[in-house]
Write an enzyme that holds these catalytic residues in place. Structure first.
Site, PDB file in Angstrom:
ATOM      1  N   GLU A 261       0.847  -1.201   0.000  1.00 15.38           N
ATOM      2  CA  GLU A 261       0.000   0.000   0.000  1.00 15.38           C
ATOM      3  C   GLU A 261       0.874   1.240   0.000  1.00 15.38           C
ATOM      4  O   GLU A 261       2.016   1.185   0.469  1.00 15.38           O
ATOM      5  CB  GLU A 261      -0.886   0.016   1.257  1.00 15.38           C
ATOM      6  CG  GLU A 261      -1.885  -1.119   1.305  1.00 15.38           C
ATOM      7  CD  GLU A 261      -2.705  -1.127   2.601  1.00 15.38           C
ATOM      8  OE1 GLU A 261      -2.429  -0.318   3.505  1.00 15.38           O
ATOM      9  OE2 GLU A 261      -3.604  -1.976   2.695  1.00 15.38           O
ATOM     10  N   LYS A 263       2.358   4.534   1.464  1.00 17.85           N
ATOM     11  CA  LYS A 263       2.467   5.042   2.838  1.00 17.85           C
ATOM     12  C   LYS A 263       2.150   6.531   2.775  1.00 17.85           C
ATOM     13  O   LYS A 263       2.966   7.339   2.335  1.00 17.85           O
ATOM     14  CB  LYS A 263       3.869   4.809   3.409  1.00 17.85           C
ATOM     15  CG  LYS A 263       3.963   5.210   4.876  1.00 17.85           C
ATOM     16  CD  LYS A 263       5.314   4.894   5.458  1.00 17.85           C
ATOM     17  CE  LYS A 263       5.351   5.078   6.961  1.00 17.85           C
ATOM     18  NZ  LYS A 263       4.920   6.377   7.435  1.00 17.85           N
ATOM     19  N   ARG A 268      -2.742   9.425  11.189  1.00 16.35           N
ATOM     20  CA  ARG A 268      -3.473   8.165  11.345  1.00 16.35           C
ATOM     21  C   ARG A 268      -4.749   8.421  12.130  1.00 16.35           C
ATOM     22  O   ARG A 268      -4.711   9.078  13.175  1.00 16.35           O
ATOM     23  CB  ARG A 268      -2.557   7.191  12.114  1.00 16.35           C
ATOM     24  CG  ARG A 268      -3.182   5.879  12.509  1.00 16.35           C
ATOM     25  CD  ARG A 268      -2.713   4.794  11.587  1.00 16.35           C
ATOM     26  NE  ARG A 268      -2.943   3.465  12.107  1.00 16.35           N
ATOM     27  CZ  ARG A 268      -1.982   2.669  12.551  1.00 16.35           C
ATOM     28  NH1 ARG A 268      -0.726   3.097  12.597  1.00 16.35           N
ATOM     29  NH2 ARG A 268      -2.260   1.449  12.948  1.00 16.35           N
ATOM     30  N   ARG A 291      -2.957   8.571  16.739  1.00 12.53           N
ATOM     31  CA  ARG A 291      -2.093   7.484  17.197  1.00 12.53           C
ATOM     32  C   ARG A 291      -1.792   7.489  18.686  1.00 12.53           C
ATOM     33  O   ARG A 291      -1.589   6.459  19.294  1.00 12.53           O
ATOM     34  CB  ARG A 291      -0.759   7.602  16.478  1.00 12.53           C
ATOM     35  CG  ARG A 291      -0.551   6.580  15.444  1.00 12.53           C
ATOM     36  CD  ARG A 291       0.714   6.917  14.736  1.00 12.53           C
ATOM     37  NE  ARG A 291       1.849   6.494  15.520  1.00 12.53           N
ATOM     38  CZ  ARG A 291       2.818   5.745  15.021  1.00 12.53           C
ATOM     39  NH1 ARG A 291       2.765   5.342  13.776  1.00 12.53           N
ATOM     40  NH2 ARG A 291       3.830   5.398  15.769  1.00 12.53           N
ATOM     41  N   GLU A 321      -5.579   6.866   6.998  1.00 13.28           N
ATOM     42  CA  GLU A 321      -4.688   8.018   7.132  1.00 13.28           C
ATOM     43  C   GLU A 321      -5.395   9.213   6.508  1.00 13.28           C
ATOM     44  O   GLU A 321      -5.850   9.123   5.357  1.00 13.28           O
ATOM     45  CB  GLU A 321      -3.370   7.710   6.401  1.00 13.28           C
ATOM     46  CG  GLU A 321      -2.313   8.770   6.540  1.00 13.28           C
ATOM     47  CD  GLU A 321      -1.340   8.496   7.701  1.00 13.28           C
ATOM     48  OE1 GLU A 321      -1.602   7.600   8.541  1.00 13.28           O
ATOM     49  OE2 GLU A 321      -0.320   9.208   7.750  1.00 13.28           O
ATOM     50  N   PHE A 361      -7.535   1.720   5.443  1.00 16.60           N
ATOM     51  CA  PHE A 361      -6.772   0.498   5.189  1.00 16.60           C
ATOM     52  C   PHE A 361      -7.008  -0.620   6.196  1.00 16.60           C
ATOM     53  O   PHE A 361      -6.506  -1.708   6.037  1.00 16.60           O
ATOM     54  CB  PHE A 361      -5.270   0.791   5.072  1.00 16.60           C
ATOM     55  CG  PHE A 361      -4.707   1.701   6.135  1.00 16.60           C
ATOM     56  CD1 PHE A 361      -4.553   1.275   7.434  1.00 16.60           C
ATOM     57  CD2 PHE A 361      -4.297   2.980   5.807  1.00 16.60           C
ATOM     58  CE1 PHE A 361      -4.018   2.097   8.393  1.00 16.60           C
ATOM     59  CE2 PHE A 361      -3.752   3.824   6.770  1.00 16.60           C
ATOM     60  CZ  PHE A 361      -3.611   3.379   8.071  1.00 16.60           C
ATOM     61  N   ARG A 454       4.800  -3.203  17.326  1.00 16.14           N
ATOM     62  CA  ARG A 454       5.559  -2.981  16.110  1.00 16.14           C
ATOM     63  C   ARG A 454       6.070  -4.341  15.665  1.00 16.14           C
ATOM     64  O   ARG A 454       7.108  -4.805  16.100  1.00 16.14           O
ATOM     65  CB  ARG A 454       6.739  -2.037  16.409  1.00 16.14           C
ATOM     66  CG  ARG A 454       7.387  -1.478  15.155  1.00 16.14           C
ATOM     67  CD  ARG A 454       8.634  -0.689  15.491  1.00 16.14           C
ATOM     68  NE  ARG A 454       8.377   0.530  16.250  1.00 16.14           N
ATOM     69  CZ  ARG A 454       7.850   1.627  15.730  1.00 16.14           C
ATOM     70  NH1 ARG A 454       7.525   1.672  14.472  1.00 16.14           N
ATOM     71  NH2 ARG A 454       7.659   2.690  16.478  1.00 16.14           N
ATOM     72  N   LYS A 460       7.408  -1.076   6.711  1.00  9.72           N
ATOM     73  CA  LYS A 460       7.470   0.179   5.954  1.00  9.72           C
ATOM     74  C   LYS A 460       8.803   0.284   5.220  1.00  9.72           C
ATOM     75  O   LYS A 460       9.826  -0.227   5.672  1.00  9.72           O
ATOM     76  CB  LYS A 460       7.255   1.379   6.873  1.00  9.72           C
ATOM     77  CG  LYS A 460       8.263   1.542   7.975  1.00  9.72           C
ATOM     78  CD  LYS A 460       7.864   2.667   8.920  1.00  9.72           C
ATOM     79  CE  LYS A 460       8.751   2.655  10.155  1.00  9.72           C
ATOM     80  NZ  LYS A 460       8.360   3.575  11.188  1.00  9.72           N
TER      81      LYS A 460
HETATM   82  P1  AMP Z   1       5.821   5.361  11.092  1.00 10.28           P
HETATM   83  O1  AMP Z   1       5.079   6.537  11.674  1.00 10.28           O
HETATM   84  O2  AMP Z   1       7.016   5.791  10.272  1.00 10.28           O
HETATM   85  O3  AMP Z   1       6.111   4.294  12.098  1.00 10.28           O
HETATM   86  O4  AMP Z   1       4.859   4.650  10.013  1.00 10.28           O
HETATM   87  C1  AMP Z   1       3.614   4.121  10.346  1.00 10.28           C
HETATM   88  C2  AMP Z   1       2.546   5.119  10.009  1.00 10.28           C
HETATM   89  O5  AMP Z   1       2.357   5.232   8.620  1.00 10.28           O
HETATM   90  C3  AMP Z   1       1.183   4.752  10.504  1.00 10.28           C
HETATM   91  O6  AMP Z   1       0.997   5.072  11.854  1.00 10.28           O
HETATM   92  C4  AMP Z   1       0.260   5.557   9.607  1.00 10.28           C
HETATM   93  O7  AMP Z   1       0.055   6.829  10.194  1.00 10.28           O
HETATM   94  C5  AMP Z   1       1.077   5.772   8.360  1.00 10.28           C
HETATM   95  N1  AMP Z   1       0.506   5.133   7.158  1.00 10.28           N
HETATM   96  C6  AMP Z   1       0.425   5.726   5.955  1.00 10.28           C
HETATM   97  N2  AMP Z   1      -0.107   4.915   5.048  1.00 10.28           N
HETATM   98  C7  AMP Z   1      -0.394   3.751   5.666  1.00 10.28           C
HETATM   99  C8  AMP Z   1      -0.939   2.510   5.239  1.00 10.28           C
HETATM  100  N3  AMP Z   1      -1.315   2.292   3.987  1.00 10.28           N
HETATM  101  N4  AMP Z   1      -1.082   1.531   6.178  1.00 10.28           N
HETATM  102  C9  AMP Z   1      -0.699   1.739   7.451  1.00 10.28           C
HETATM  103  N5  AMP Z   1      -0.163   2.887   7.902  1.00 10.28           N
HETATM  104  C10 AMP Z   1      -0.004   3.884   7.023  1.00 10.28           C
END
Ligand code: AMP
Length: 628
Positions: A261, A263, A268, A291, A321, A361, A454, A460
């Site tokens: 998907e 990102k 969120r 979050r 998101e 999502f 996590r 990611k």
């Molecule tokens: P990070 O903040 O770098 O840990 O990345 C995770 C965050 O990416 C999640 O908390 C979401 O806010 C964001 N996100 C964006 N697109 C998606 C997606 N398709 N699925 C899940 N999370 C996503």
């Protein structure tokens, strides 16, 4: 147990910084409490009367509290202010004045003057709690005086040590220096005398992160009670988080064929919705959480409308998101601009000026069934049955080159492709970045929704920020040094930041940041840290004495930083291992810690909790991968 006894526990907790001792004291306290009181005690330990995600605040500031103390002890506000200034802590000032008043029988004489609904100096915890609830719920005209009167009543009858905490709780100044994790440990200790139940208790807490509810459940029904903990519409579920990898190949090695998907770079949102029953408009409920479990419903009235229009279920919890776009160009804008919606005033105007889309999502719960333990494929399939999207010719799918034209609705599906082909992943990655998003998230097809974890069901893969270190880190701001030269104007020189050590529930330093901030960012910084200042080093911080800042900050502010490289450092505590010298007296560095080279502030992450900061384990793996 009464409030006076509870206060002796607060005092013991305040005096210790050792996590093990804190856990033992809490376990002893929990053992002594009844199932009825334990939940309330948990909220009070956090300086609250409701779980953290409920936006009920006391609405009491120092000035009001001084008036309450003066009224409760029948003394001048000026006297309170003078002692406060001398002692530097308003709780201790009130305690001191209470003791002094007791000696002179001043306070007792005044009982007759003001009348009182509470009589006993051994206040039951429930009475204090109910009183606090009244204080928190009192709003509108006249509420200030009402709050002062209610506080004064408590202060008047309580004994001095209780007064210290009766004053600190509503001011949010408990600062006992431990997080929810330590309370969960203590619940395990209460039942079993060790930490072995912690994992199971934590799993339940991740589904219902309401400490009071969890504590009451295990106290009343033991571990068995936790089996019935399921999602509840209105109570946020701790959000699943993603691990990171740096190529398509690594992703396929780890989870095989998967759903890829975009990102999105937004906020969120976890949406909780109950459809109204026939003719009962009032039964309709909608809540949205970020979050860090903050209730952000008022920020997005347009999404609330869309949820009502597009959701076909009676009760549902789903995630996506939210991303703002420019209404003229339909180009999506960065996270920071989406967050402008946070301004509390003028939301309606902002909604027009900065319209948003919600890319959904995840499905977590629907009509009595928890989807947390179902596979990604099952969750997605059901999600697509529940959320209806529609086309709108006004929306050229400029943002969506794949012609997946559902863009007319406010709620749309996240772009997704199931694949095991490297080129597909790279294409999606490039598209996502060209649309101003952050990269991709790969999801394991048979993976469950890992609430609060996590894990490797989500991976990611973010766009490169610099040569050696391809990712940004989220760090907790732990304190700062006062400014020199030009910076004196801001009062901040450098700020000390750290990452989270999950095993120890501690924050370990990783870098100091000072250069490269704009004047605007410095001003923002000051505004944000104002409420977090602490006289002492918080108990959850592990900081080398060489790095002691001028001002300590309680865990609260997370920032995203980029940097060129992770290096080794003897002064930073993240990942550092110490050993005892041969004499057994001194400690020396066995393995140095991690540090960041050329750190730069990217943005303030109001949507993350301190425990959401990057972990020591992650830094360790990033360090190993660096430059490969
Ligand atoms: P990070 O903040 O770098 O840990 O990345 C995770 C965050 O990416 C999640 O908390 C979401 O806010 C964001 N996100 C964006 N697109 C998606 C997606 N398709 N699925 C899940 N999370 C996503």
């Amino acid at each position: 147990m009464n409030f006076a006894e509870l206060s002796t526990y607060f005092e013991r907790l305040e005096k210790t910084t050792s996590r093990n001792t804190i856990t033992e004291i809490l376990a002893e306290l929990f053992k002594k409490s009844t199932p009825d009181a334990i939940g309330k005690i948990c909220y009070l330990l956090q300086g609250r009367v409701v779980p953290l995600f409920e936006p009920i605040e006391f609405g009491v500031a120092d000035k009001m509290m001084m008036r309450a103390i003066a009224l409760g002890l029948s003394i001048e506000v000026k006297t309170v202010n003078d002692v406060f200034k001398k002692l530097g802590d308003i709780g201790s000032a009130a305690e001191f004045l209470k003791k002094a008043g007791k000696k002179s029988h001043l306070a007792q004489q005044t009982f007759l003057d003001v009348g009182n609904t509470i009589k006993n100096e051994k206040l039951p915890i429930t009475d204090v709690f109910d009183h606090f609830v009244k204080i928190a719920k009192s709003t509108g005209p006249g509420s200030q005086d009402e709050k002062i009167k209610l506080l004064a009543e408590l202060i008047r009858v309580a004994e001095p040590l209780s007064v210290r905490y009766l004053v600190r709780i509503p001011l949010g100044k408990m600062r006992l220096g431990f997080s929810d994790m330590t309370i969960l440990d203590a619940l395990s200790w209460m039942l079993k005398g060790d930490k072995s139940y912690k994992k199971k208790i934590e799993a339940a807490y991740n589904v219902r992160p309401d400490l009071g509810y969890i504590a009451q459940t295990v106290k009343a029904r033991g571990m068995d009670g936790l089996r019935h903990v399921t999602p509840k519409v209105g109570t946020p579920i701790m959000m699943a988080r993603a691990n990171r990898l740096t190529s398509a190949v690594e992703i396929f090695e780890k989870i095989g064929k998967c759903a890829v998907e975009y990102k999105y770079d937004g906020l969120r949102l976890q949406v909780h919705y109950v459809k109204s029953e026939k003719r009962k408009a009032k039964s309709e409920k909608i809540k949205m959480f970020s979050r860090n479990l903050e209730d952000v419903t008022p920020m997005f009235p347009d999404i609330a409308e869309a949820v009502k229009l597009q959701t076909e279920a009676d009760e549902v919890i789903f995630e996506g998101e939210v991303v703002a776009y420019n209404p003229k160009t339909h180009v999506f804008v960065p996270f920071q601009e989406t967050m402008q919606r946070k301004r509390k005033y003028d939301i309606a105007a902002k909604a027009l000026e900065i319209p948003v889309k919600l890319f959904v999502f995840e499905l977590l719960y629907v009509d009595g069934i928890s989807y947390l333990t179902k596979t990604y494929e099952e969750r997605k399939k059901k999600l697509k049955l529940i959320i209806k999207t529609f086309k709108d010719s006004r929306f050229p799918p400029k943002a969506d080159r794949r012609g997946n034209d559902t863009t007319g609705s406010t709620i749309v599906y996240a772009q997704e492709k199931v694949t095991q082909n490297e080129t597909d992943v790279e294409d999606m990655f490039a598209e996502s970045v060209s649309l101003h998003f952050e990269g991709i998230i790969a999801k394991k097809l048979d993976g469950v929704y890992e609430a609060g974890i996590r894990g490797w069901n989500w991976i990611k893969f973010k766009k490169a920020m610099s040569k050696k270190l391809n990712d940004t880190l989220d760090v907790l701001v732990m304190g700062y040094t006062l400014g020199e030269g030009k910076r004196t104007a801001f009062g901040v020189g450098q700020f000390l930041t750290g990452v989270y050590d999950q095993k120890q529930d501690k924050f370990m330093t990783v870098t100091k940041i000072g250069t490269g901030l704009t004047d605007e960012q410095f001003r923002e910084f000051i505004k944000r840290v104002h409420k977090l200042k602490s006289k002492e080093k918080p108990a959850t911080y592990e900081v080398d004495t060489l790095l002691t800042p001028d001002v300590w900050l309680m865990p609260g502010l997370v920032v995203e930083v980029s940097s060129d490289e992770i290096t080794r450092s003897a002064v930073h505590t993240a990942g550092r291992v110490m050993e005892k010298s041969k004499s057994g007296k001194a400690f020396s560095v066995k393995t140095p810690g991690f540090a960041l080279r050329f750190p730069r502030l990217e943005k303030f992450r109001d949507d993350k909790r301190p425990e959401d900061a990057t972990t020591v384990t992650e830094i360790d793996s990033l360090f190993k991968k660096q430059g490969q």
